[in-house]
Enzyme design. Structure first.
Site, PDB file in Angstrom:
ATOM      1  N   LYS A 196       0.859  -1.190   0.000  1.00 43.62           N
ATOM      2  CA  LYS A 196       0.000   0.000   0.000  1.00 43.62           C
ATOM      3  C   LYS A 196       0.887   1.229   0.000  1.00 43.62           C
ATOM      4  O   LYS A 196       2.016   1.174   0.485  1.00 43.62           O
ATOM      5  CB  LYS A 196      -0.883   0.020   1.263  1.00 43.62           C
ATOM      6  N   ASP A 208      -7.185   4.242  -4.354  1.00 44.57           N
ATOM      7  CA  ASP A 208      -7.811   4.138  -3.031  1.00 44.57           C
ATOM      8  C   ASP A 208      -8.411   5.528  -2.805  1.00 44.57           C
ATOM      9  O   ASP A 208      -8.658   6.261  -3.784  1.00 44.57           O
ATOM     10  CB  ASP A 208      -6.783   3.751  -1.962  1.00 44.57           C
TER      11      ASP A 208
HETATM   12  P1  NDP Z   1     -12.993   7.833  -2.851  1.00 41.81           P
HETATM   13  O1  NDP Z   1     -11.930   8.819  -2.656  1.00 41.81           O
HETATM   14  O2  NDP Z   1     -13.536   7.594  -4.212  1.00 41.81           O
HETATM   15  O3  NDP Z   1     -14.233   8.144  -1.897  1.00 41.81           O
HETATM   16  C1  NDP Z   1     -14.059   8.225  -0.527  1.00 41.81           C
HETATM   17  C2  NDP Z   1     -15.373   8.599   0.115  1.00 41.81           C
HETATM   18  O4  NDP Z   1     -15.259   8.488   1.527  1.00 41.81           O
HETATM   19  C3  NDP Z   1     -15.781  10.047  -0.166  1.00 41.81           C
HETATM   20  O5  NDP Z   1     -17.175  10.152  -0.141  1.00 41.81           O
HETATM   21  C4  NDP Z   1     -15.134  10.775   1.004  1.00 41.81           C
HETATM   22  O6  NDP Z   1     -15.709  12.031   1.312  1.00 41.81           O
HETATM   23  C5  NDP Z   1     -15.373   9.788   2.128  1.00 41.81           C
HETATM   24  N1  NDP Z   1     -14.344   9.953   3.153  1.00 41.81           N
HETATM   25  C6  NDP Z   1     -12.998   9.859   2.973  1.00 41.81           C
HETATM   26  N2  NDP Z   1     -12.356  10.097   4.121  1.00 41.81           N
HETATM   27  C7  NDP Z   1     -13.308  10.353   5.032  1.00 41.81           C
HETATM   28  C8  NDP Z   1     -13.272  10.672   6.408  1.00 41.81           C
HETATM   29  N3  NDP Z   1     -12.112  10.765   7.059  1.00 41.81           N
HETATM   30  N4  NDP Z   1     -14.459  10.835   7.039  1.00 41.81           N
HETATM   31  C9  NDP Z   1     -15.643  10.738   6.365  1.00 41.81           C
HETATM   32  N5  NDP Z   1     -15.730  10.450   5.068  1.00 41.81           N
HETATM   33  C10 NDP Z   1     -14.588  10.254   4.415  1.00 41.81           C
HETATM   34  O7  NDP Z   1     -12.412   6.456  -2.250  1.00 41.81           O
HETATM   35  P2  NDP Z   1     -12.939   4.973  -2.447  1.00 41.81           P
HETATM   36  O8  NDP Z   1     -14.396   4.940  -2.659  1.00 41.81           O
HETATM   37  O9  NDP Z   1     -12.035   4.321  -3.420  1.00 41.81           O
HETATM   38  O10 NDP Z   1     -12.583   4.340  -1.022  1.00 41.81           O
HETATM   39  C11 NDP Z   1     -13.528   4.253   0.038  1.00 41.81           C
HETATM   40  C12 NDP Z   1     -13.095   3.181   1.008  1.00 41.81           C
HETATM   41  O11 NDP Z   1     -13.039   1.912   0.322  1.00 41.81           O
HETATM   42  C13 NDP Z   1     -11.699   3.355   1.628  1.00 41.81           C
HETATM   43  O12 NDP Z   1     -11.719   2.845   2.941  1.00 41.81           O
HETATM   44  C14 NDP Z   1     -10.811   2.480   0.751  1.00 41.81           C
HETATM   45  O13 NDP Z   1      -9.642   2.075   1.426  1.00 41.81           O
HETATM   46  C15 NDP Z   1     -11.763   1.313   0.504  1.00 41.81           C
HETATM   47  N6  NDP Z   1     -11.472   0.466  -0.644  1.00 41.81           N
HETATM   48  C16 NDP Z   1     -11.349   1.004  -1.901  1.00 41.81           C
HETATM   49  C17 NDP Z   1     -11.135   0.175  -2.978  1.00 41.81           C
HETATM   50  C18 NDP Z   1     -11.074   0.686  -4.370  1.00 41.81           C
HETATM   51  O14 NDP Z   1     -10.995  -0.132  -5.287  1.00 41.81           O
HETATM   52  N7  NDP Z   1     -11.142   1.986  -4.608  1.00 41.81           N
HETATM   53  C19 NDP Z   1     -10.957  -1.280  -2.810  1.00 41.81           C
HETATM   54  C20 NDP Z   1     -11.189  -1.747  -1.449  1.00 41.81           C
HETATM   55  C21 NDP Z   1     -11.422  -0.889  -0.428  1.00 41.81           C
HETATM   56  P3  NDP Z   1     -14.933  13.379   0.885  1.00 41.81           P
HETATM   57  O15 NDP Z   1     -15.088  13.455  -0.611  1.00 41.81           O
HETATM   58  O16 NDP Z   1     -15.621  14.450   1.631  1.00 41.81           O
HETATM   59  O17 NDP Z   1     -13.503  13.204   1.311  1.00 41.81           O
HETATM   60  O1  2IT Z   2      -8.034  -1.578  -0.541  1.00 44.41           O
HETATM   61  C1  2IT Z   2      -7.984  -2.078  -1.688  1.00 44.41           C
HETATM   62  O2  2IT Z   2      -8.127  -3.292  -1.870  1.00 44.41           O
HETATM   63  C2  2IT Z   2      -7.771  -1.179  -2.828  1.00 44.41           C
HETATM   64  N1  2IT Z   2      -7.702   0.040  -2.635  1.00 44.41           N
HETATM   65  C3  2IT Z   2      -7.622  -1.743  -4.211  1.00 44.41           C
HETATM   66  C4  2IT Z   2      -6.221  -2.233  -4.437  1.00 44.41           C
HETATM   67  C5  2IT Z   2      -5.894  -2.677  -5.835  1.00 44.41           C
HETATM   68  O3  2IT Z   2      -4.719  -2.970  -6.044  1.00 44.41           O
HETATM   69  O4  2IT Z   2      -6.766  -2.745  -6.703  1.00 44.41           O
END
Ligand code: NDP
Ligand code: 2IT
Length: 446
Positions: free
Chosen positions: A125, A165
């Protein structure tokens, strides 16, 4: 003192200032005691001590120039945690809260998650304390290029393959890929989540949210239930939350909330396909705030500074960030009769909250299993890139569905084998751990 407690104490002592990392490690270690009883060889080989110490950590300066001509300096990092079963694989997070402890927690989770996908990918990561919010496209581009000016030395299609992420989506991956290619003169699958038409896999943007809902479907099916007609509270409105909502709707569920870091919206009539398309345009193109929803859809209410767990729902789908369900939220979910939780975010449930939910017998899909669909399709993107091939959406989606169904099965089987039937937290930890531990045993002390 038990062996796992001793190993955990050493982790804390070594890096006392990393609470999120401690939390992620303990959530795993506290469930592994029975594994060491049946596999004393893992203890002798110090598998735990090795698994909790990253193979390599890289930190670097990221200087860039903003639109006003001012020099800005951020910190970049990549934690190459474990390569026992494949190249390091995991996302990059750009958020002002990023520090080494957070990246280590995410990297540690990623090792076991990636093992569950059944694909040959190790765990890593990275990220930066850079805040993309409010920055122009050109500022984001300059930052991404500077970030890659150092990172390119450490990554490669068979070495370490970053992805998105929080704060890193298609735009950022594009800028970083362009810079990697310029510096190395190599077109290779070094990043996943690329755009369609230049190496990106169809369904990768959808994969985490879709997978989270496939996992939910399997949990409910194990109790003879389904998503149809269920009221779903979703947090977040980013990549994961958007496609989680889309898949819930396709199964006939009702989405009643979405959020961002400012607060959440509650729509009693449900966020339907059209409203979701509006949110996706707001977040992905206009880069606006979720509170703007209530000006467009006046029947909805915005709750400033709050999380959605106080709403009456059947299903909770935390899809924003770590520790977003705390004790109070968990008590509310139990009180309101919530049946199931499928974690889209990484470690969104605090240990105290999990204690409350598990005591109440709520079906619980832990992040390292329920959100593994994103990285699983990243691995499918790597396969397509390696073969210079491109698969249809139907093919990728059907593989994703099979992988998620398989992960649910692996977790259920491991929980049953270790006499904790139905406990998917224990099952995910044990199934993931045993796969990595066996690989480490075969490869000697490295
Ligand atoms: P994005 O940046 O696309 O979206 C993040 C969302 O979460 C936004 O709505 C953001 O609001 C909100 N957010 C972020 N930080 C905070 C905080 N501290 N408090 C409240 N709301 C918050 O990210 P993703 O959708 O990609 O990721 C969301 C979650 O999913 C994370 O935990 C990530 O690690 C996990 N994840 C992502 C994967 C992926 O493929 N993208 C895979 C597996 C897990 P704002 O815009 O106001 O910051
Ligand atoms: O938390 C996660 O699994 C991710 N942000 C996706 C990682 C990836 O390599 O697709």
């Amino acid at each position: 003192m038990s062996y796992v407690k001793e190993a955990f104490d050493k982790v804390k002592l070594r890096d006392p200032e990393q609470p999120e990392f401690h939390q992620a490690v303990w959530e795993v270690l506290e469930t592994l005691e029975p594994v060491f009883e049946s596999h004393p060889e893992f203890k002798d080989a110090k598998i735990l001590e090795r698994l909790t110490e990253p193979e390599r950590i890289i930190t670097f300066r990221v200087p860039w120039v903003d639109d006003k001509g001012q020099v800005q300096v951020n910190r970049g990092m990549r934690v190459e945690f474990n390569s026992a079963i494949g190249p390091y694989k995991g996302g990059l997070r750009f958020h002002p809260s990023v520090n080494l402890g957070i990246i280590k927690f995410l990297g540690f989770e990623q090792i076991l998650k990636n093992a569950l996908t059944t694909r040959p990918i190790g765990g890593g990561k990275g990220g930066s304390d850079f805040d993309p919010k409010g920055k122009s496209d050109m500022e984001v581009m300059r930052f991404c290029q500077s970030f890659m000016n150092e990172l390119f030395r450490h990554i490669g299609a068979n070495v370490d393959v970053p992805a998105g992420d929080i704060g890193v989506g298609g735009r950022e991956i594009g800028y970083m890929f362009g810079q990697y290619k310029k510096l190395t003169r190599k077109w290779e699958g070094v990043l996943t989540g690329k755009g369609y038409g230049w190496g990106g896999s169809l369904i990768r943007p959808e994969a985490t949210g879709y997978g989270q809902v496939y996992f939910l479907r399997e949990m409910l099916a194990s109790k003879g239930d389904s998503i149809e007609g269920k009221k779903c509270a979703i947090s977040g409105s980013g990549n994961v939350a958007q496609y989680c909502a889309k898949k819930v709707l396709s199964y006939g569920g009702k989405v009643i909330t979405m959020s961002d870091s400012g607060g959440y919206i509650f729509d009693k009539d449900g966020i339907d396909e059209d409203k979701l398309a509006w949110i996706m345009d707001l977040k992905n193109n206009r880069r606006g705030r979720i509170k703007e929803y209530v000006s467009e859809y006046t029947g909805a209410v915005y709750h400033e500074g709050k999380r959605p767990w106080g709403e009456n729902c059947d299903i909770a789908l935390p899809s924003a960030t770590q520790n977003e369900i705390e004790e109070k939220g968990a008590k509310n979910l139990v009180k309101n009769g919530c049946l199931a939780i499928s974690e889209g975010a990484n470690m969104p449930t605090s240990p105290a909250a999990y204690g409350i939910l598990s005591k109440a017998g709520i079906l619980f899909g832990p992040a390292k299993a329920a959100n593994a669909g994103g990285v699983a399709v990243s691995a499918l993107e790597m396969s397509q890139n390696a073969a210079f091939d491109e698969w249809t959406s139907e093919k990728v989606d059907s593989k994703l569905d099979k992988i998620m169904t398989g992960i649910h099965q692996q977790c259920s089987d491991a929980a049953e084998e270790y006499n904790q039937k139905g406990d998917l937290v224990v099952g995910a930890n044990i199934a993931g751990f045993i796969k990595v531990a066996n690989a480490m045993m075969s490869q000697g002390v490295v």
